[in-house]
Design a protein around this motif. Structure first.
Motif, mmCIF file in Angstrom:
data_model
loop_
_atom_site.group_PDB
_atom_site.id
_atom_site.type_symbol
_atom_site.label_atom_id
_atom_site.label_comp_id
_atom_site.label_asym_id
_atom_site.label_seq_id
_atom_site.Cartn_x
_atom_site.Cartn_y
_atom_site.Cartn_z
ATOM 1 N N THR A 1 -9.032 0.587 -7.522
ATOM 2 C CA THR A 1 -7.623 0.747 -7.150
ATOM 3 C C THR A 1 -7.376 2.064 -6.424
ATOM 4 O O THR A 1 -6.480 2.161 -5.576
ATOM 5 C CB THR A 1 -6.732 0.654 -8.415
ATOM 6 O OG1 THR A 1 -7.013 -0.568 -9.092
ATOM 7 C CG2 THR A 1 -5.256 0.708 -8.069
ATOM 8 N N SER B 1 -8.712 3.520 -4.058
ATOM 9 C CA SER B 1 -8.838 3.572 -2.596
ATOM 10 C C SER B 1 -7.857 2.650 -1.868
ATOM 11 O O SER B 1 -7.857 2.589 -0.639
ATOM 12 C CB SER B 1 -10.278 3.235 -2.195
ATOM 13 O OG SER B 1 -10.591 1.947 -2.677
ATOM 14 N N ARG B 2 -7.014 1.923 -2.602
ATOM 15 C CA ARG B 2 -6.002 1.089 -1.936
ATOM 16 C C ARG B 2 -4.929 1.971 -1.313
ATOM 17 O O ARG B 2 -4.542 2.980 -1.875
ATOM 18 C CB ARG B 2 -5.333 0.142 -2.945
ATOM 19 C CG ARG B 2 -6.259 -0.939 -3.455
ATOM 20 C CD ARG B 2 -5.475 -1.945 -4.308
ATOM 21 N NE ARG B 2 -6.382 -2.867 -4.961
ATOM 22 C CZ ARG B 2 -6.808 -4.016 -4.424
ATOM 23 N NH1 ARG B 2 -6.402 -4.360 -3.210
ATOM 24 N NH2 ARG B 2 -7.643 -4.795 -5.079
ATOM 25 N N ARG B 3 -4.408 1.544 -0.172
ATOM 26 C CA ARG B 3 -3.304 2.268 0.452
ATOM 27 C C ARG B 3 -2.058 2.150 -0.416
ATOM 28 O O ARG B 3 -1.807 1.080 -1.000
ATOM 29 C CB ARG B 3 -3.004 1.715 1.849
ATOM 30 C CG ARG B 3 -3.934 2.258 2.924
ATOM 31 C CD ARG B 3 -3.456 1.848 4.307
ATOM 32 N NE ARG B 3 -3.324 0.393 4.410
ATOM 33 C CZ ARG B 3 -2.307 -0.227 5.030
ATOM 34 N NH1 ARG B 3 -1.348 0.480 5.613
ATOM 35 N NH2 ARG B 3 -2.264 -1.555 5.091
ATOM 36 N N THR C 1 -4.126 7.016 -0.001
ATOM 37 C CA THR C 1 -4.725 6.136 -0.983
ATOM 38 C C THR C 1 -3.977 6.312 -2.296
ATOM 39 O O THR C 1 -3.355 7.349 -2.539
ATOM 40 C CB THR C 1 -6.216 6.468 -1.208
ATOM 41 O OG1 THR C 1 -6.297 7.768 -1.808
ATOM 42 C CG2 THR C 1 -7.007 6.446 0.096
ATOM 43 N N GLU D 1 -1.335 -1.638 -1.396
ATOM 44 C CA GLU D 1 -2.095 -2.611 -0.625
ATOM 45 C C GLU D 1 -2.652 -3.686 -1.565
ATOM 46 O O GLU D 1 -3.235 -3.366 -2.601
ATOM 47 C CB GLU D 1 -3.257 -1.870 0.058
ATOM 48 C CG GLU D 1 -4.095 -2.699 0.970
ATOM 49 C CD GLU D 1 -5.257 -1.865 1.541
ATOM 50 O OE1 GLU D 1 -5.553 -0.771 0.985
ATOM 51 O OE2 GLU D 1 -5.856 -2.304 2.524
ATOM 52 N N ALA E 1 -5.000 -7.373 -2.218
ATOM 53 C CA ALA E 1 -6.377 -7.770 -1.907
ATOM 54 C C ALA E 1 -6.488 -8.255 -0.462
ATOM 55 O O ALA E 1 -7.537 -8.138 0.173
ATOM 56 C CB ALA E 1 -6.822 -8.863 -2.873
ATOM 57 N N ASP E 2 -5.387 -8.804 0.095
ATOM 58 C CA ASP E 2 -5.412 -9.328 1.467
ATOM 59 C C ASP E 2 -5.132 -8.243 2.504
ATOM 60 O O ASP E 2 -5.008 -8.540 3.703
ATOM 61 C CB ASP E 2 -4.386 -10.459 1.608
ATOM 62 C CG ASP E 2 -2.951 -9.961 1.381
ATOM 63 O OD1 ASP E 2 -2.784 -8.776 0.984
ATOM 64 O OD2 ASP E 2 -2.016 -10.750 1.595
ATOM 65 N N GLY E 3 -4.989 -6.995 2.051
ATOM 66 C CA GLY E 3 -4.757 -5.906 2.990
ATOM 67 C C GLY E 3 -3.297 -5.664 3.324
ATOM 68 O O GLY E 3 -2.962 -4.685 3.973
ATOM 69 N N SER E 4 -2.399 -6.541 2.879
ATOM 70 C CA SER E 4 -0.973 -6.321 3.162
ATOM 71 C C SER E 4 -0.363 -5.429 2.083
ATOM 72 O O SER E 4 -0.875 -5.340 0.977
ATOM 73 C CB SER E 4 -0.232 -7.659 3.209
ATOM 74 O OG SER E 4 -0.159 -8.197 1.904
ATOM 75 N N MET E 5 0.758 -4.784 2.429
ATOM 76 C CA MET E 5 1.417 -3.896 1.477
ATOM 77 C C MET E 5 2.401 -4.701 0.628
ATOM 78 O O MET E 5 3.220 -5.442 1.152
ATOM 79 C CB MET E 5 2.149 -2.775 2.211
ATOM 80 C CG MET E 5 1.237 -1.831 3.000
ATOM 81 S SD MET E 5 0.032 -0.944 1.974
ATOM 82 C CE MET E 5 1.078 0.313 1.231
#
Lengths: 424, 424
Positions: free
Chosen positions: B23, B25-27, B113, B323, B325-329
């Protein structure tokens, strides 16, 4: 870094004039005391003595300090040169840190030349006023909690450096731990903390967040259960951690109601040993009210770090005696209107029953004992291990235990005693 | 000295768990805001942005920090190694320092992040909560004083480091000077101060004390006249300094009554140009009341440095988007009970008439303008001269001038606006 410029300008202006007319070198006695306690308080607790000694060690004027004082024309060149060699050579005595005090109690005395004793005013008052404000509020919370542990977690609500000092002061007064890492490092205060709502919100589900925490810490951790729905949060926490879960934390809502519901639910899930920790704007009044609820740990933030409504102890630092032309000491005191005080070099004593008085001739009444201790002896700072934090904590515990029931009440009241001149 | 340990322990515990499950490193986007203003306040003033940038520059974990974290078992070895290389690489935007804010105004946003943005929480909140509390109180005093100069002199009542920051925050809000020398050195705040009662008490007579001060400073100085008897003090001051005496200071008694008497006496002595400065527990209410009296300068101590009854601005720092798992916020917000907030990455806008709103899609409504400015750009701190103090002061002056009359009233009231989602 020196601490010399943590000072009000007028002290150096006064030093300048006093060096010019010779007053700076006369022997003098200054005294720190509070004219009154904050509204509703029954006693005050002295904090900050250990930190003051650390700060005094660094009270000297280095080249950068002097360059500023010259550039800004704060002092004349003669005074700048005097400050370059400045070292405090006087003697400071004080009530032990963690002791209780009353209106008028001389909590600290500085004896030295007028010049060297005067310019310590701001530093002494800043430290004692802040740390005593926090310690005094914290002591009331410790009494209200009746042995249940308290965690100080107010750092984010107050100045970043004051936060470190507040954590120390709360620990001195009897809190068990702090969230503030620098207070852990600098003063050895035990640190505590597990997770915030961000930890839950950052994962797709609450279950994944709890699992991540337990993967790291095992079940002997405290899980924050109120991000979405408290009952569901508790169910999930016990499912993930097992009934050996150490604690849950509630941070919102009516804590008394929620704690009772949480206790019933935990017990029904077999987690009878799981503790309940609460936070959310707690102060001594809410803690006292919560004593009937099944709460095991109190996390206290804003209210302890800001002195529970009284962010300063209101102490002042006054010249009480000065050497005359004949070499004898002359008691002095401001006379006008609302801010009177009593001059003279006082000896503070206490009796076994807790009564307090002071004498002006250095005598100790029968049955009483002097209570000040020397913390700076002719310029030599008496060394304290880690700023004397553990010693002050022991002093505070004994002082609280010795308070009569009337002084220990949480309800607003009057100062239980005042400090006055001894009369047999 | 680093600022990294000015941090609540749970942030590092959470980082530890978030590094383990990815977690960290997620934006993520975090937001600082106040749910409400302190009781009775009509607006808040943002302080501390310049100081925050200074503190962020030093937010790294050095060997001593890491040794403590390892010794105290705050973090695992993996996390300790991560922290050794820690540098904030995200972007921070904020309302300009000195601007006014309302309940719900996103005053600052951090995008980075999850790990790097989360661990800034305590440092950001400590600085913004303290400095905004002081700036908000000071701004009310500046309004109440209607152009009469204000001197900040509260250092001795608050923590010695908070005092320096308080002096800066009061200056940002419009105070003219401070007694605090370190604030003068560090931030270029003009310093002021002449003499205390000790200066008078230390001499055999008041006349000798005044003469010593005037020998040093000449007649363009401020003489403290209330040590013994105010009328006698004024007579002596004018005799010693002459009618060109710059000012007298009153520090006790009923200031309104005493100021009128002093004005009459000074005028009768021919000292018609001599100003009257007052101090003694002033706040915005007393200043407003004193506007009818012949007072030329206000010295404000305790009440400004402690936020005039509200020592913290009560801001919180919340995760608002992360962010998936699909990269969307994904917008996120706490849901339970009393502490709700609104998720999503907000764009704050203001209209020419002062109204404020935010959008979640980044759009700017017609006629409005975005008000956040970038203060850290992908880890690069945007340089500010002397912590941006003069710039913030100019912003504050313009913001106060633009407030409607209702928001400028000293009387307790409601927040004049709230910050809400834009709807056309």
């Amino acid at each position: 870094m020196t601490t010399a410029l943590l000072t009000d300008m007028y002290e150096l202006t006064m030093l300048d004039a006093a060096l010019a007319d010779g007053t700076a070198s006369r022997r003098a006695v200054f005294e720190a005391f509070a004219r009154r306690l904050p509204p509703g308080r029954r006693f005050g607790m002295l904090g900050g003595i250990g930190r003051l000694l650390d700060a005094l060690r660094d009270f000297r004027f280095d080249d950068a300090d002097l360059a500023y004082l010259r550039d800004a024309s704060v002092v004349t060149e003669r005074t700048a040169q005097h400050l370059a060699d400045f070292r405090f050579t006087g003697t400071i005595t004080a009530l032990p840190e963690g002791e209780v005090y009353w209106p008028g109690t001389p909590v600290l005395q500085v004896e030295g030349t007028f010049g060297e004793a005067m310019i310590l005013e701001t530093l002494i008052l800043s430290i004692l006023n802040h740390d005593s404000a926090v310690a005094s509020a914290a002591a009331r919370m410790v009494i209200a909690a009746q042995g249940r542990p308290l965690i100080e977690m107010g750092s984010r609500r107050v100045h970043e450096d004051a936060a470190v000092s507040a954590a120390r002061a709360a620990y001195v007064a009897g809190f068990g731990s702090t969230s503030n890492l620098e207070a852990g490092r600098r003063y050895g205060v035990p640190v505590a903390g597990t997770a915030a709502h961000a930890s839950v919100l950052a994962r797709p589900t609450e279950r994944e967040a709890f699992a991540a925490q337990i993967a790291l810490s095992g079940p002997r951790t405290t899980i924050l259960v109120d991000t979405y729905d408290i009952a569901q949060g508790i169910r999930t926490a016990v499912e993930v951690a097992g009934p050996e879960l150490f604690a849950i934390r509630l941070d919102s809502g009516d804590l008394l109601v929620e704690a009772r519901k949480a206790r019933d639910q935990l017990d029904s899930l077999g987690a009878t040993g799981t503790k309940i920790a609460t936070s959310s704007d707690l102060d001594e009044y809410l803690i006292e009210e919560a004593q009937g609820a099944p709460i095991d740990v109190y996390g206290v933030g804003t209210r302890v770090a800001t002195g529970s409504g009284s962010p300063t102890a209101g102490m002042v630092y006054k010249l009480v005696a000065i050497e005359g032309a004949d070499g004898s000491m002359r008691p002095v005191a401001k006379k006008s209107s609302s801010k009177q005080s009593t001059g003279g070099d006082k000896t503070l004593v206490r009796f076994p029953d807790g009564r307090e008085a002071w004498t002006l001739d250095g005598s100790i009444p029968d049955g009483a004992a002097a209570v000040h201790e020397t913390i700076v002896d002719h310029g030599e700072i008496c060394a304290l291990e880690r700023s004397g934090t553990e010693r002050a904590r022991a002093t505070a515990a004994a002082a609280i235990a010795a308070l009569p029931a009337r002084a220990r009440r949480t309800a607003r009241g009057e100062a239980y005693r005042t400090s006055e001149e001894w009369s047999a």
